[in-house]
Each structure stands twice: as structure tokens, then as C-alpha cells.
Design an enzyme around this catalytic site. Structure first.
Site, PDB file in Angstrom:
ATOM      1  N   HIS A  57      -9.879  45.028  -9.029  1.00 43.65           N
ATOM      2  CA  HIS A  57      -9.382  46.115  -8.098  1.00 43.65           C
ATOM      3  C   HIS A  57      -9.873  47.465  -8.685  1.00 43.65           C
ATOM      4  O   HIS A  57     -10.053  47.528 -10.161  1.00 43.65           O
ATOM      5  CB  HIS A  57      -7.670  46.142  -8.138  1.00 43.65           C
ATOM      6  N   GLU A  59      -8.182  50.087  -9.736  1.00 47.66           N
ATOM      7  CA  GLU A  59      -7.300  50.652 -10.659  1.00 47.66           C
ATOM      8  C   GLU A  59      -7.684  49.670 -11.759  1.00 47.66           C
ATOM      9  O   GLU A  59      -7.320  50.476 -12.970  1.00 47.66           O
ATOM     10  CB  GLU A  59      -5.881  50.602 -10.250  1.00 47.66           C
ATOM     11  N   CYS A  87      -1.194  48.117  -5.308  1.00 47.77           N
ATOM     12  CA  CYS A  87      -0.418  46.741  -5.155  1.00 47.77           C
ATOM     13  C   CYS A  87       0.572  46.373  -6.289  1.00 47.77           C
ATOM     14  O   CYS A  87       0.443  47.132  -7.342  1.00 47.77           O
ATOM     15  CB  CYS A  87      -1.398  45.527  -4.876  1.00 47.77           C
ATOM     16  N   CYS A  90      -1.420  46.297  -9.699  1.00 49.45           N
ATOM     17  CA  CYS A  90      -2.093  47.554 -10.333  1.00 49.45           C
ATOM     18  C   CYS A  90      -1.075  48.302 -10.555  1.00 49.45           C
ATOM     19  O   CYS A  90      -1.146  49.084 -11.615  1.00 49.45           O
ATOM     20  CB  CYS A  90      -3.015  47.874  -9.193  1.00 49.45           C
TER      21      CYS A  90
END
Length: 169
Positions: A57, A59, A87, A90
Site C-alpha cells: 500500500h 502508506e 485502510c 495502514c
């Protein structure tokens, strides 16, 4: 307040540049930058399909790079800018990294954990919370995602109709 907003927009534009890199790869266009003392020290964009890795992801990548730059897992004097609400994974990583401030482009009503589905970032029961600013360049962030998914639906429809063509049975 105008100066703060212009700084937030400046860095959100940098996060959008990262999101566009994901878009170019056919990935969901999410981008992130981490800023320390006026300097971007971590950048990331969504690469889950490219890397075939759940952890890829925007992040997570930006946190990893910022931690390497700082030389510590604690990012206590940093601000994280992300184009889409984080999410649960993260948001948890933000709390674990002790990032005190998160700036979000647009919200994610189906999976967001900064106020949409849950609010991990501002939960007082954790030993750390982040201050959250929402809606910075919201329209640009939202439009990028909407365009991506509209194009994806068209591609999937065209692929589906090719699969049903005579000679493919």
C-alpha cells in the site's frame, strides 16, 4: 489558516503525483508522502497487484522509506499526506509509527479507518492518536479514483464480451 491549507495542498499534490504512478501501472491510484521539517522523506503508491503483495500500500511504502531516512521506526515529527482514507492496516501502521498528523484527500466509505468505517487514527484507547485533516484536494483525489474505476469497468466489459465471442468457446 490559508497558509496551512496551501501547504497541505502543496503536499497533497505530491501525493497525487504518486497516485498517478499507480494509475499508470493499472493499480488503484492511491499515493502518499511523508513530510518532516518541510521536506518529503517518504513516498509511496499502491503496488499490490504489481508486487503481488498485500502489504504494498502507498502508506506502508512511504512509512518504510521515511523510517529509513530518519533512522528510526518512530516518525513523531512527521505529517503523512494520502489521497484516500487509510485502510485498517495502514491506519494501524500510522499509529505504530507514532505519526502525529494525517492529511487525507478523500474518504473511503467502504474500507476507511479514519472515520468512515472505523476511526483507528483518533481512538483515545490507543497509546497514540493522530490529528486528522480531511478533504484536502478532495475533488481531485476523488476524480482520479472515479476515472480509474470507470476505465476498469469498460476494460472488464470489453474483456468479458471478447470471451463470449464465437470461436472462444
Amino acid at each position: 489558516m490559508t497558509r496551512i491549507k496551501s501547504i497541505q495542498e502543496k503536499y497533497m499534490k505530491e501525493a497525487l503525483k504518486q497516485a498517478k504512478k499507480a494509475y499508470a501501472l493499472g493499480e488503484v491510484p492511491i499515493g502518499c508522502v511523508i513530510v518532516h521539517e518541510g521536506k518529503i522523506i517518504g513516498r509511496g503508491y499502491n503496488r499490490r497487484n504489481t508486487d503481488k503483495n498485500t502489504l504494498s500500500h502507498a502508506e506502508i511504502t512511504a512509512i518504510r522509506r521515511a523510517s529509513k531516512y530518519i533512522g528510526d521506526w518512530r516518525l513523531e515529527e512527521c505529517t503523512l499526506y494520502v489521497t484516500l482514507e487509510p485502510c485498517q492496516m495502514c491506519a494501524g501502521a500510522v499509529i505504530q509509527a507514532r505519526i502525529p498528523e494525517v492529511v487525507i484527500g478523500c474518504m473511503n466509505p467502504k474500507a476507511g479507518c479514519a472515520g468512515s468505517v472505523l476511526n483507528i487514527l483518533e481512538t483515545p484507547k490507543f497509546n497514540h492518536q493522530a490529528s486528522v485533516t480531511r478533504g484536502i484536494l478532495e475533488q481531485e483525489c476523488s476524480d482520479l479514483l472515479k476515472n480509474f474505476f470507470a476505465e476498469l469497468r469498460i476494460r472488464n466489459k470489453n474483456t468479458s464480451s471478447l470471451d463470449k465471442s464465437p470461436g472462444n468457446s
